[in-house]
Design a protein around this motif. Structure first.
Motif, mmCIF file in Angstrom:
data_model
loop_
_atom_site.group_PDB
_atom_site.id
_atom_site.type_symbol
_atom_site.label_atom_id
_atom_site.label_comp_id
_atom_site.label_asym_id
_atom_site.label_seq_id
_atom_site.Cartn_x
_atom_site.Cartn_y
_atom_site.Cartn_z
ATOM 1 N N ARG A 6 -28.524 49.898 5.553
ATOM 2 C CA ARG A 6 -29.526 50.402 6.491
ATOM 3 C C ARG A 6 -28.835 50.716 7.807
ATOM 4 O O ARG A 6 -27.752 50.207 8.092
ATOM 5 N N ILE A 7 -29.454 51.527 8.617
ATOM 6 C CA ILE A 7 -28.863 51.939 9.884
ATOM 7 C C ILE A 7 -28.483 50.726 10.742
ATOM 8 O O ILE A 7 -27.458 50.745 11.426
ATOM 9 N N GLU A 8 -29.261 49.668 10.662
ATOM 10 C CA GLU A 8 -28.956 48.482 11.474
ATOM 11 C C GLU A 8 -27.716 47.730 10.988
ATOM 12 O O GLU A 8 -27.235 46.817 11.658
ATOM 13 N N ASP A 9 -27.156 48.124 9.851
ATOM 14 C CA ASP A 9 -25.915 47.530 9.347
ATOM 15 C C ASP A 9 -24.679 48.200 9.956
ATOM 16 O O ASP A 9 -23.551 47.795 9.680
ATOM 17 N N ARG A 10 -24.889 49.212 10.760
ATOM 18 C CA ARG A 10 -23.809 50.047 11.281
ATOM 19 C C ARG A 10 -22.661 49.243 11.880
ATOM 20 O O ARG A 10 -21.503 49.413 11.494
ATOM 21 N N LEU A 11 -22.937 48.359 12.814
ATOM 22 C CA LEU A 11 -21.860 47.618 13.482
ATOM 23 C C LEU A 11 -21.137 46.685 12.520
ATOM 24 O O LEU A 11 -19.903 46.570 12.569
ATOM 25 N N ALA A 12 -21.873 46.028 11.648
ATOM 26 C CA ALA A 12 -21.246 45.126 10.677
ATOM 27 C C ALA A 12 -20.358 45.908 9.717
ATOM 28 O O ALA A 12 -19.256 45.459 9.384
ATOM 29 N N VAL A 13 -20.809 47.075 9.280
ATOM 30 C CA VAL A 13 -20.007 47.880 8.350
ATOM 31 C C VAL A 13 -18.757 48.399 9.046
ATOM 32 O O VAL A 13 -17.654 48.337 8.482
ATOM 33 N N VAL A 14 -18.877 48.888 10.269
ATOM 34 C CA VAL A 14 -17.694 49.372 10.989
ATOM 35 C C VAL A 14 -16.687 48.238 11.158
ATOM 36 O O VAL A 14 -15.484 48.434 10.985
ATOM 37 N N ALA A 15 -17.154 47.035 11.441
ATOM 38 C CA ALA A 15 -16.241 45.884 11.559
ATOM 39 C C ALA A 15 -15.545 45.599 10.230
ATOM 40 O O ALA A 15 -14.344 45.305 10.201
ATOM 41 N N MET A 16 -16.284 45.705 9.119
ATOM 42 C CA MET A 16 -15.651 45.499 7.809
ATOM 43 C C MET A 16 -14.657 46.607 7.489
ATOM 44 O O MET A 16 -13.596 46.348 6.908
ATOM 45 N N LEU A 17 -14.981 47.838 7.871
ATOM 46 C CA LEU A 17 -14.046 48.940 7.641
ATOM 47 C C LEU A 17 -12.754 48.721 8.425
ATOM 48 O O LEU A 17 -11.666 49.066 7.951
ATOM 49 N N LYS A 18 -12.857 48.133 9.591
ATOM 50 C CA LYS A 18 -11.654 47.813 10.365
ATOM 51 C C LYS A 18 -10.816 46.761 9.635
ATOM 52 O O LYS A 18 -9.582 46.884 9.567
ATOM 53 N N ARG A 19 -11.467 45.746 9.062
ATOM 54 C CA ARG A 19 -10.731 44.733 8.292
ATOM 55 C C ARG A 19 -10.130 45.347 7.024
ATOM 56 O O ARG A 19 -9.005 45.019 6.640
ATOM 57 N N PHE A 20 -10.870 46.239 6.380
ATOM 58 C CA PHE A 20 -10.352 46.964 5.217
ATOM 59 C C PHE A 20 -9.090 47.738 5.600
ATOM 60 O O PHE A 20 -8.072 47.684 4.913
ATOM 61 N N HIS A 21 -9.154 48.460 6.705
ATOM 62 C CA HIS A 21 -8.032 49.255 7.179
ATOM 63 C C HIS A 21 -6.814 48.369 7.446
ATOM 64 O O HIS A 21 -5.692 48.713 7.055
ATOM 65 N N ALA A 22 -7.032 47.226 8.085
ATOM 66 C CA ALA A 22 -5.925 46.310 8.374
ATOM 67 C C ALA A 22 -5.327 45.753 7.084
ATOM 68 O O ALA A 22 -4.103 45.670 6.941
ATOM 69 N N ALA A 23 -6.170 45.387 6.136
ATOM 70 C CA ALA A 23 -5.685 44.831 4.870
ATOM 71 C C ALA A 23 -4.906 45.873 4.068
ATOM 72 O O ALA A 23 -3.963 45.539 3.364
ATOM 73 N N ALA A 24 -5.309 47.132 4.186
ATOM 74 C CA ALA A 24 -4.626 48.208 3.464
ATOM 75 C C ALA A 24 -3.279 48.533 4.093
ATOM 76 O O ALA A 24 -2.463 49.210 3.475
#
Length: 144
Positions: A6-24
């Protein structure tokens, strides 16, 4: 619980994408603005998917995918853009997220579905093979 983002998940998802990027360990910087734009696109478009899995009453995992026509055959196929589950919440939710992704791909009329792994980590490969996926390509990157 696994659900569409949902749109309200935006900040949490962006934070997870940052962790994904770091792990990759990707050889380029992470851009929160670009990640947010991708989230908004994948969350809203009918041929794109953004799933989250919840833990501790907040999103702790994200899977973003798209459905496209394969350029050489005309069949529809589903491809994953990214898949991340915070390490403390991995386990059964991984299989459930893949199952939800597969159901969505069937609804999209896809004949093929794909998942990717990060680098040489054998854990995703073992999981994917247990779920019936077969190796199809191996990508290599070089910074220019």
């Amino acid at each position: 619980m696994i659900r569409e983002a949902r749109i309200e998940d935006r900040l949490a998802v962006v934070a997870m994408l940052k962790r994904f990027h770091a792990a990759a360990d990707l050889p380029f910087h992470f851009s929160p603005a670009h990640a947010e734009r991708q989230f908004l696109a994948y969350q809203a478009a009918p041929d794109r998917l953004c799933l989250v899995t919840e833990g501790d009453d907040r999103p702790v995992g994200v899977l973003m995918a798209h459905a496209v026509e394969h350029p050489f055959s005309g069949i529809r196929m589903a491809g994953e853009l990214c898949w991340w589950i915070d390490p403390a919440h991995r386990g059964h939710s991984a299989r459930s997220m893949v199952a939800a992704y597969e159901r969505w791909a069937v609804e999209q009329g896809c004949a093929i579905i794909s998942l990717a792994g990060l680098g040489s980590d054998p854990k995703p490969t073992a999981l994917y093979q247990r779920l019936g996926y077969q190796p199809a390509e191996l990508h290599f990157s070089k910074t220019l």
